[in-house]
Design a protein around this motif. Structure first.
Motif, short mmCIF file in Angstrom:
data_model
loop_
_atom_site.label_atom_id
_atom_site.label_comp_id
_atom_site.label_asym_id
_atom_site.label_seq_id
_atom_site.Cartn_x
_atom_site.Cartn_y
_atom_site.Cartn_z
N SER A 1 0.91 -1.19 -0.02
CA SER A 1 0.02 -0.04 0.06
C SER A 1 0.75 1.12 -0.03
CB SER A 1 -0.89 0.13 1.12
OG SER A 1 -0.25 0.04 2.27
N TYR A 2 2.22 1.19 0.52
CA TYR A 2 2.88 2.27 0.55
C TYR A 2 3.32 2.69 -1.06
CZ TYR A 2 7.15 5.21 1.88
OH TYR A 2 7.83 6.11 2.29
N THR A 3 3.66 1.33 -1.47
CA THR A 3 4.17 1.85 -2.80
C THR A 3 3.10 1.78 -4.33
OG1 THR A 3 4.78 -0.68 -3.14
CG2 THR A 3 6.54 0.96 -2.40
N SER A 4 1.83 1.37 -3.63
CA SER A 4 1.01 1.65 -4.65
C SER A 4 0.62 2.76 -5.42
CB SER A 4 -0.55 1.08 -3.96
OG SER A 4 -1.50 1.55 -5.00
N ARG A 5 0.29 2.41 -6.90
CA ARG A 5 -0.16 3.65 -7.58
C ARG A 5 -1.12 4.64 -6.95
NH1 ARG A 5 0.56 2.91 -13.60
NH2 ARG A 5 1.85 1.17 -13.85
N GLU B 1 13.33 -0.78 -9.83
CA GLU B 1 13.63 0.50 -10.43
C GLU B 1 12.88 1.61 -10.43
OE1 GLU B 1 12.14 -0.69 -14.96
OE2 GLU B 1 13.53 -2.17 -13.96
N VAL B 2 11.40 1.37 -10.06
CA VAL B 2 10.50 2.64 -9.92
C VAL B 2 10.31 2.98 -8.62
CG1 VAL B 2 9.39 2.03 -12.07
CG2 VAL B 2 8.38 1.06 -10.04
N VAL B 3 10.53 2.32 -7.55
CA VAL B 3 10.20 2.71 -6.26
C VAL B 3 11.25 2.59 -5.33
CG1 VAL B 3 7.54 2.88 -6.20
CG2 VAL B 3 8.91 0.58 -5.84
N ALA B 4 12.57 2.43 -5.73
CA ALA B 4 13.49 2.33 -4.78
C ALA B 4 13.67 3.47 -3.66
CB ALA B 4 14.89 2.32 -5.60
N ASN C 1 -7.66 2.27 1.06
CA ASN C 1 -7.80 3.62 0.28
C ASN C 1 -6.66 3.41 -0.66
OD1 ASN C 1 -9.91 5.13 1.93
ND2 ASN C 1 -8.68 4.01 3.39
N ALA C 2 -5.58 2.79 -0.62
CA ALA C 2 -4.60 3.15 -1.60
C ALA C 2 -4.42 1.72 -2.70
CB ALA C 2 -3.07 3.09 -0.96
N ARG C 3 -4.98 0.73 -2.23
CA ARG C 3 -4.93 -0.65 -2.73
C ARG C 3 -3.53 -1.22 -2.64
NH1 ARG C 3 -9.36 -1.21 -7.57
NH2 ARG C 3 -9.53 -2.86 -6.28
N LEU C 4 -3.34 -2.30 -3.45
CA LEU C 4 -2.10 -3.12 -3.10
C LEU C 4 -0.98 -3.24 -4.29
CD1 LEU C 4 -4.01 -5.47 -1.02
CD2 LEU C 4 -2.11 -4.10 -0.04
N GLY C 5 -0.52 -4.45 -4.69
CA GLY C 5 0.33 -4.51 -5.59
C GLY C 5 0.30 -5.93 -6.24
N VAL C 6 1.25 -6.49 -7.03
CA VAL C 6 1.32 -7.52 -7.80
C VAL C 6 1.27 -8.82 -6.71
CG1 VAL C 6 3.70 -7.84 -8.08
CG2 VAL C 6 2.31 -8.72 -9.91
N ALA D 1 -1.37 5.24 -3.70
CA ALA D 1 -0.95 5.75 -2.32
C ALA D 1 -0.95 7.28 -2.68
CB ALA D 1 0.48 5.34 -2.33
N ASN D 2 -1.36 7.83 -1.34
CA ASN D 2 -1.39 9.30 -1.23
C ASN D 2 -0.79 9.58 -0.01
OD1 ASN D 2 -3.47 9.52 0.80
ND2 ASN D 2 -4.90 8.52 -0.85
N PRO D 3 -0.62 11.02 0.42
CA PRO D 3 0.01 11.20 1.78
C PRO D 3 -0.67 10.54 3.12
CG PRO D 3 0.07 13.28 0.39
CD PRO D 3 -0.73 11.98 -0.39
N PHE D 4 -2.09 10.46 2.79
CA PHE D 4 -2.87 9.95 4.02
C PHE D 4 -2.56 8.61 4.18
CE2 PHE D 4 -6.42 7.97 5.93
CZ PHE D 4 -6.92 8.87 6.96
N THR D 5 -2.60 7.74 3.25
CA THR D 5 -2.32 6.24 3.09
C THR D 5 -0.67 6.15 3.52
OG1 THR D 5 -1.89 6.30 0.82
CG2 THR D 5 -4.14 5.68 1.75
N ASP D 6 0.13 6.95 3.08
CA ASP D 6 1.71 6.78 3.15
C ASP D 6 1.92 7.08 4.75
OD1 ASP D 6 1.95 6.36 0.62
OD2 ASP D 6 3.22 8.44 0.46
N SER D 7 1.10 7.67 5.35
CA SER D 7 1.34 7.87 6.85
C SER D 7 1.17 6.75 7.62
CB SER D 7 0.76 9.26 7.48
OG SER D 7 -0.66 9.02 7.40
N LEU D 8 0.02 6.10 7.31
CA LEU D 8 -0.47 4.81 7.88
C LEU D 8 0.56 3.37 7.46
CD1 LEU D 8 -4.05 5.38 7.19
CD2 LEU D 8 -3.02 5.54 9.28
N ALA D 9 0.45 3.88 6.22
CA ALA D 9 1.45 2.56 5.68
C ALA D 9 2.97 2.57 6.35
CB ALA D 9 1.66 2.74 4.24
#
Ligand code: FE2
Length: 386
Positions: free
Chosen positions: A204-208, A296-299, A258-263, A210-218
């Motif tokens: 959720s931290y690296t999801s497309r 390569e995209v979220v280092a 709120n941010a969704r997940l990933g692969v 993600a926003n500042p609200f979800t980042d703070s929780l993640a």
């Protein structure tokens, strides 16, 4: 740069802390008079937790109807049986107590209470049009975060399809998160559910989405889970570790809702249902491979994950610091006996086409920070063969 607009969905009320289960009766009374209590088959009864819930409800004057039939990954048939019982008994409230499976089943039973049709219809895509009954989430594992999400993950075993039904109406009316309920969980369950929570925090931290609200929780979830998971695994009665895991799981649940997940989550459903593996175990195995794919995209975010997990990143460039986070995830898996490759628990090359086909349309896959291609999924699977 302006922020992209975002909205936040979360349960209207959350009670967190030791002993909060004691208030289930008085809280339930505010929402209804007759509760369908949805649980798994044995844990709650065996540990006396179910008796405590029943006693608290009785004291508050809430009638309880038990539905103790939820299996490890709930089937459509289980939800349908629960709906039938709910209607027969004219319950006006649902309480889901247990791991993610019980919460997801409770969520679907409550959510579909006023809908016509069968659960199969909604699983196939029919829209949810009416709010369901209020429901209370009482998690007993620090894992899925289902207490905070609006989706119910269900399995159609006949057609080997595992996916979510979701609705904004389906968020729980109240969460009672008592970390004490996790203390009796076995090390292997703590490992699998904990890796689900860690995966959800990182994805959720690296999801497309993600926003500042979800980042703070993640970020806080990564910190809490990353620094406590091994202690909770090794010392099941360590209260600080259990509390950190419970809180981390809750925060990650709100983040992912709120941010969704990933692969990882895109692949975990088909892999889980095909080989009948626990969701958290599949997540744990796949997480480091997905992180390599996304590196390569979220280092920068992975480098932050490394620091949050307590690793010394001083003097390292972003990519090297990010690699530390991936190495640490592998180390945590190893320490907890989670396999290094899916091949160790059944993955076969002949199933790749099915897994890829089911992974590609998943909402989680689409939210992955790096675009996911069939070749990308195949590469992750190839590296999981033994
Ligand atoms: Fe998950």
């Amino acid at each position: 740069m302006e922020l992209a607009p975002f909205q936040v969905i979360l349960p209207p009320r959350i009670k967190f802390g030791w002993g909060t289960l004691g208030s289930i009766g008085s809280e339930a009374k505010k929402l209804g008079n007759k509760a369908l209590v949805v649980t798994g088959r044995s844990f709650l009864a065996r540990t006396g937790i179910l008796d405590r819930i029943k006693a608290s409800l009785e004291e508050a004057g809430v009638e309880a109807v038990l539905f103790q039939e939820v299996e490890a990954e709930p089937s459509l048939e289980t939800v349908e049986r629960g709906r039938k019982l709910l209607a027969q008994e004219a319950c006006d409230l649902v309480i889901g107590a247990g791991g993610g499976s019980s919460l997801d089943a409770a969520k679907a039973i409550a959510g579909l209470a006023r809908e016509g049709g069968t659960v199969h219809d909604y699983f196939a895509g029919r829209a949810i049009e009416k709010p369901g009954l209020p429901w209370i989430a009482v998690p007993t594992t620090a894992g899925t975060g289902a207490e905070a999400t609006k989706n119910s993950v269900l399995s159609d075993y006949k057609n080997k399809v595992k996916k979510s039904i979701r609705s904004d109406y389906w968020v729980s009316s109240l969460v009672i998160w008592d970390p004490e309920l996790t203390v009796h969980k076995s090390p292997s369950l703590t490992a699998a559910t904990g890796m689900d929570a860690l995966t959800q925090a990182i994805e959720s931290y690296t999801s497309r989405g993600a926003n500042p609200f979800t980042d703070s929780l993640a970020r806080q979830a990564v910190y809490l889970i990353g620094n406590s998971i091994l202690t909770a695994y090794r010392e099941g009665d360590n209260r600080e570790a259990r509390e950190n895991m419970a809180l981390g799981c809750l925060l990650a649940g709100i983040a992912l809702a709120n941010a969704r997940l990933g692969v990882v989550h895109g692949m975990a459903h088909p892999v889980g249902i095909h080989y009948e593996l626990a969701h958290g175990l599949v997540c744990g195995v796949l997480l480091p491979y997905a992180m390599e794919y996304n590196l390569e995209v979220v280092a920068d975010k992975y480098a932050d994950v490394a620091a949050l997990m307590g690793l010394d990143t001083s003097g390292l460039d972003t990519k090297a610091a990010a690699q530390l986070a991936i190495d640490r995830v592998r180390e945590i898996n190893r320490e907890m006996g989670i396999p290094a490759k899916l091949g160790e628990v059944g993955l076969r090359e002949e199933d790749f086409a099915y897994i890829i086909e089911e992974t590609m349309p998943s909402g989680s896959t689409k939210a992955n920070p790096r675009e996911v291609t069939p070749e990308g999924v195949e590469d992750i699977l190839q590296r999981n063969l033994v």
